[in-house]
Scaffold this active site. Structure first.
Site, PDB file in Angstrom:
ATOM      1  N   ASP A 281     -13.737   5.769   3.215  1.00 29.01           N
ATOM      2  CA  ASP A 281     -12.538   5.735   4.045  1.00 29.01           C
ATOM      3  C   ASP A 281     -11.776   7.049   3.998  1.00 29.01           C
ATOM      4  OD1 ASP A 281     -10.671   4.299   5.761  1.00 29.01           O
ATOM      5  OD2 ASP A 281      -9.302   4.388   4.061  1.00 29.01           O
ATOM      6  N   ASP A 282     -11.783   7.734   2.864  1.00 30.64           N
ATOM      7  CA  ASP A 282     -11.077   9.018   2.760  1.00 30.64           C
ATOM      8  C   ASP A 282     -11.686  10.049   3.698  1.00 30.64           C
ATOM      9  OD1 ASP A 282      -9.389   8.149   0.561  1.00 30.64           O
ATOM     10  OD2 ASP A 282     -11.207   8.223  -0.641  1.00 30.64           O
TER      11      ASP A 282
ATOM     12  N   ASN B 289      -0.805  11.895   1.206  1.00 28.80           N
ATOM     13  CA  ASN B 289      -0.176  10.714   0.609  1.00 28.80           C
ATOM     14  C   ASN B 289       0.034  10.933  -0.883  1.00 28.80           C
ATOM     15  OD1 ASN B 289       0.189   8.727   2.667  1.00 28.80           O
ATOM     16  ND2 ASN B 289      -2.024   8.538   2.805  1.00 28.80           N
TER      17      ASN B 289
ATOM     18  N   LYS C  51      -6.241  -2.045  -0.679  1.00 28.57           N
ATOM     19  CA  LYS C  51      -7.057  -1.876   0.524  1.00 28.57           C
ATOM     20  C   LYS C  51      -7.619  -3.207   1.010  1.00 28.57           C
ATOM     21  CE  LYS C  51      -7.525   2.688   1.442  1.00 28.57           C
ATOM     22  NZ  LYS C  51      -7.623   3.373   2.724  1.00 28.57           N
TER      23      LYS C  51
ATOM     24  N   GLU D 157     -13.801   4.795  -2.229  1.00 25.71           N
ATOM     25  CA  GLU D 157     -12.382   5.103  -2.105  1.00 25.71           C
ATOM     26  C   GLU D 157     -11.901   5.991  -3.250  1.00 25.71           C
ATOM     27  OE1 GLU D 157      -8.921   5.003   0.007  1.00 25.71           O
ATOM     28  OE2 GLU D 157     -10.744   3.914   0.555  1.00 25.71           O
ATOM     29  N   ASP D 158     -11.262   7.100  -2.898  1.00 24.69           N
ATOM     30  CA  ASP D 158     -10.575   7.978  -3.842  1.00 24.69           C
ATOM     31  C   ASP D 158     -11.476   8.503  -4.962  1.00 24.69           C
ATOM     32  OD1 ASP D 158      -8.341   7.846  -2.345  1.00 24.69           O
ATOM     33  OD2 ASP D 158      -7.192   6.576  -3.675  1.00 24.69           O
TER      34      ASP D 158
ATOM     35  N   ARG E  50      -9.472  10.641  -8.015  1.00 23.19           N
ATOM     36  CA  ARG E  50      -8.581  11.342  -7.091  1.00 23.19           C
ATOM     37  C   ARG E  50      -7.787  10.307  -6.301  1.00 23.19           C
ATOM     38  NH1 ARG E  50      -8.750  12.651  -1.252  1.00 23.19           N
ATOM     39  NH2 ARG E  50      -7.725  10.661  -1.642  1.00 23.19           N
TER      40      ARG E  50
ATOM     41  N   TYR F 119       0.856  -1.192   0.000  1.00 23.31           N
ATOM     42  CA  TYR F 119       0.000   0.000   0.000  1.00 23.31           C
ATOM     43  C   TYR F 119       0.889   1.237   0.000  1.00 23.31           C
ATOM     44  CZ  TYR F 119      -4.356   2.396   0.026  1.00 23.31           C
ATOM     45  OH  TYR F 119      -5.409   3.180  -0.362  1.00 23.31           O
TER      46      TYR F 119
END
Length: 599
Positions: A319-320, A459, A225, A296-297, A207, A154
């Site tokens: 999660d973000d 990140n 993930k 996610e993202d 993103r 990851y």
């Protein structure tokens, strides 16, 4: 092991017929509470079986293929660890070297082979190939040394893997659903070989980390993930499914790359995109009734709107927004212990005001309200600074998600000046801008605070607002530091500093384990608050004295088990579980955890 493919009425009850590979049928009678076995050619030679016997028969049927097929099934493959008896039984003789090796010996070989690679990306490719070949050995490798290998599977390595996805692509994992599949998503999902899926991590790639729009190449994130769900919390891997929703990309480099495997078109927006997401959500829940969707993202505005639209309708979380918030707020609580000031007395200034920053601010607000603050009082402790400057009420360009945190204050366009004016006790970086926390900013924070809290959370490492070395040097060793990506320990004149990583792995895998174990109906903010308190309380006094604000990564399985148990307590308290409450929740949680052992 098996699922019904038809249900027929029986007088005063029903029969459920189980079919396996078109050749074997089991029948369950609700009247006799018994299982009957037969075959598709008629029910001659009918015989009663127990459920255990049926599962064993299915297992044997599953393994009763050629040995070559078994060696190429990552879930069943043991490689050189197949015993002599198994080699005879499953026709593996001659297909393996003579020596029977233990899992420990295989692990030794993997570690040795990995040492031959210098580039982290090459190690990533090797490990993904291992996952494609031998699932048990892959997870044994990661779980045996999480500190060493989690940065490979990851962040930060997964960022490079996504950028290079089309170039390092070898074998597809998960499901790839494009906007052109609208109208048939449900049928496409039925192509997945596992019928009981509990978790999907899904992205549209717009993103990815701090790297921007990577389109379909963002698939590296769901794959990574879900590996962490298993490696960090023991969620059984057979219940997980990575998904990428390909709605195109606006990344010209990818569109012009002959090896880019995604749709070669600009991103679809608006109503068509919303319909695409809507069809996906309801198709997932119809095909996999116990599914939990982790978003996610997604780009900031989409991330927020999608979560708000579906969080009360289906079991899902982002999660973000929520996972990041849980980890960072937990870190704030622990950092406050180091400062000897309660969180209610701290003032937080965020550099960045996207979905993640607003998620942290929102969850902090809820924690402060639990401690007796009003919403308005909580808001007064939380300041946002976006790409245009300080978020204040006089601005006319604010998006809706920022407005609750807008202050009645003069506009300031420079972050250093914002620090000087607001006098925060903590700065939280979510800007994805490398070096955004300058020497002057850290020095000013150190003048204002005896122990300034400095959290560069962006990140991957290449986007971190500052490094651990910079934070410690510029603050004269006073900074309480945590970052989104890992940094090595620092030894300066014999004084060792231990940079903490505010990694989401402390929260989302434990959340997944609790949801998996309880079949929770929803994922709520209250569950994340239970998780963040659990995580903060697990940091020991000696760890705090060393400057750590999160538990050591090497103990992640035990941390996740405890956190999941505390989340599970909350799930039962709020009536969200779809199972009976067990007598001992922590033992129950641990009994559900996957172990990388050959069966």
């Amino acid at each position: 092991m098996f699922k019904p493919n038809s249900k027929n009425k029986e007088p005063n009850g029903y029969l459920i017929i189980f079919q396996w590979s078109g050749t074997l049928i089991f029948i369950y009678s609700s009247v006799t509470k018994n299982y009957i076995a037969g075959n598709t050619g008629g029910f001659g030679n009918v015989q009663a079986f127990t459920a255990i016997q049926i599962n064993e028969q299915i297992k044997n049927t599953n393994m009763n293929q050629t040995g070559y097929d078994i060696l190429h099934d990552p879930r069943r493959n043991k490689g050189t660890a197949f015993t002599i008896e198994e080699r005879k039984k499953y026709r593996l003789e001659g297909l393996l070297p003579e020596v029977v090796e233990s899992l420990k010996t295989q692990l030794l070989r993997v570690n040795e082979q990995l040492e031959h690679f210098e580039r982290p990306l090459n190690k990533y490719v090797y490990l993904l190939q291992l996952l494609d070949n031998n699932e048990t050995l892959f997870f044994k490798t990661i779980m045996d040394n999480p500190v060493k290998y989690m940065p490979i599977i990851y962040t930060p390595t997964v960022g490079d893997a996504c950028i290079q996805f089309g170039h390092i692509f070898r074998r597809p994992r998960g499901m790839y659903i494009s906007i052109n599949d609208k109208g048939k998503i449900k049928n496409i999902l039925k192509n997945w070989p596992q019928e009981d899926v509990r978790f999907t991590v899904v992205t549209d790639g717009e993103r990815i980390l701090g790297l921007g729009d990577l389109g379909m190449s963002g698939m590296g994130i769901p794959i990574g993930k879900l590996c962490l769900y298993t490696a960090c919390a023991g969620v059984p891997p057979e219940y997980t499914l990575p998904v990428v929703l390909d709605a195109g990309t606006n990344n010209e480099t990818l569109l012009n790359d002959p090896l880019y495997p995604g749709l070669r078109q600009k991103r679809v927006k608006g109503k068509v995109y919303e319909e695409f997401i809507d069809e996906f959500v309801y198709s997932m829940n119809e095909v996999f009734p116990d599914i939990c969707i982790q978003w996610e993202d997604f780009a900031g505005t989409n991330a927020i709107s999608i979560l708000e639209k579906y969080r009360e309708k289906v079991c899902c979380f982002n999660d973000d927004i929520q996972g990041t918030a849980g980890v960072i707020v937990s870190g704030m609580l622990t950092a406050c212990k180091i400062t000897c000031k309660p969180i209610e007395e701290h003032k937080f200034l965020f550099l960045g005001a996207g979905a993640a920053a607003v998620g942290i601010a929102d969850l902090t607000t809820k924690v402060l309200m639990e401690l007796g603050k009003t919403k308005e009082e909580a808001y007064s402790n939380l300041w946002l600074f976006d790409s245009n400057g300080l978020v204040v009420k006089s601005r006319e360009d604010l998006k809706e998600h920022k407005k609750p945190f807008a202050k009645d204050h003069e506009f300031i366009g420079d972050f250093l000046e914002a620090i000087r004016s607001i006098k925060p006790t903590a700065i939280i970086g979510l800007s994805t801008q490398k070096g955004a926390f300058t020497k002057e900013m850290i020095e000013l924070m150190s003048e204002l605070n005896q122990r300034p809290i400095v959290f560069p959370c962006s990140n991957p490492t290449s986007r971190s607002e500052c490094t651990a070395q910079e934070a410690y040097d510029w603050s004269g060793g006073k900074a309480i530091f945590a970052s989104g990506s890992p940094f090595s320990l620092i030894n300066k004149s014999g004084k060792i500093s231990y940079p903490s990583q505010g990694n989401n792995i402390y929260i989302f895998p434990a959340m997944g384990l609790a949801v998996y174990a309880t079949k929770s109906k929803r994922v709520t903010d209250g569950m994340f608050i239970a998780a963040l308190h659990s995580l903060s309380n697990q940091v020991t006094k000696s760890e705090i004295e060393r400057g750590l604000i999160f538990p050591p990564i090497q103990d992640i399985l035990n941390v996740a088990a405890k956190t999941a148990a505390d989340i599970t307590e909350y799930i039962f308290e709020k009536g969200l579980a779809r199972i009976e409450r067990p007598a001992d929740i922590e033992s129950f949680i641990r009994s559900k955890m996957y172990k990388p052992e050959y069966q």
